[in-house]
Enzyme design. Structure first.
Site, PDB file in Angstrom:
ATOM      1  N   CYS A   7     -49.406 -52.488 -43.383  1.00 35.11           N
ATOM      2  CA  CYS A   7     -49.016 -51.935 -44.673  1.00 35.11           C
ATOM      3  C   CYS A   7     -49.231 -50.433 -44.608  1.00 35.11           C
ATOM      4  CB  CYS A   7     -49.772 -52.590 -45.829  1.00 35.11           C
ATOM      5  SG  CYS A   7     -51.523 -52.263 -45.854  1.00 35.11           S
ATOM      6  N   CYS A  79     -46.366 -55.003 -47.497  1.00 34.33           N
ATOM      7  CA  CYS A  79     -46.118 -54.119 -48.635  1.00 34.33           C
ATOM      8  C   CYS A  79     -44.979 -54.686 -49.498  1.00 34.33           C
ATOM      9  CB  CYS A  79     -45.768 -52.724 -48.137  1.00 34.33           C
ATOM     10  SG  CYS A  79     -44.603 -52.757 -46.780  1.00 34.33           S
ATOM     11  N   CYS A  87     -42.216 -49.267 -46.926  1.00 34.16           N
ATOM     12  CA  CYS A  87     -42.694 -50.229 -45.942  1.00 34.16           C
ATOM     13  C   CYS A  87     -42.580 -49.599 -44.559  1.00 34.16           C
ATOM     14  CB  CYS A  87     -41.837 -51.485 -46.012  1.00 34.16           C
ATOM     15  SG  CYS A  87     -42.796 -52.966 -46.148  1.00 34.16           S
TER      16      CYS A  87
END
Length: 159
Positions: A7, A79, A87
């Site tokens: 993430c 994400c 992302c």
């Protein structure tokens, strides 16, 4: 097989994923987590939640995808692009899948509302990881197309 949970900040969702995966994974499977812009600090509420579930986070830290201890075979982004998050796109010859989960560390509200958001993120990630580990992994390791299809399907589960 190494699974990278990725993430942006590597402080909450990817940490939860790494810890839960390693807690449940069979021998030969290992998770790591990283961020494209790591915060450098793990989220205290995520750490407390994992501890309350009996899941160790010893030795875990917020790190950049530039500092990985192993090359991943599978990259799972966690994400939420729809929420305006960027992302990270991991480059390299790896199998990639997306399991977007709302970031509980951004929830504002009462302590109960914040705790509920962390529980929900944990529940979704754990259900997806359990589904991942329930696959015929030895069989699917050799069939990247089928493995990606299964991982993409798992990414739509809501826990």
């Amino acid at each position: 097989m190494n699974v990278l949970f990725l993430c942006t900040g590597n402080s909450c969702r990817s940490l939860i994923s790494e810890a839960v995966f390693n807690h449940l994974a069979p021998a030969g499977w290992h998770a790591i987590s990283a961020g494209s812009q790591p915060t450098g600090k793990l989220n205290d509420k995520a750490l407390a939640l994992l501890a309350s579930k009996g899941i160790s986070t010893e030795g875990y830290y917020s790190k950049s995808w530039d500092d990985l201890p192993a090359t991943p075979d599978i990259v799972v982004t966690v994400c939420v692009c729809a929420a305006g998050e960027t992302c990270p796109a991991y480059l390299g010859p790896v199998l990639r899948t997306h399991w977007g989960v709302e970031d509980p560390s951004h929830v504002a509200g009462s302590e109960d509302e914040i705790n509920a958001a962390f529980e929900q993120a944990y529940r979704i990630l754990r259900a997806r990881i359990e589904a991942f580990l329930a696959l015929a992994l030895d069989e699917l390791k050799g069939d990247r197309v089928r493995l990606k299809t299964e991982l993409d399907r798992i990414g739509t589960m809501q826990g």
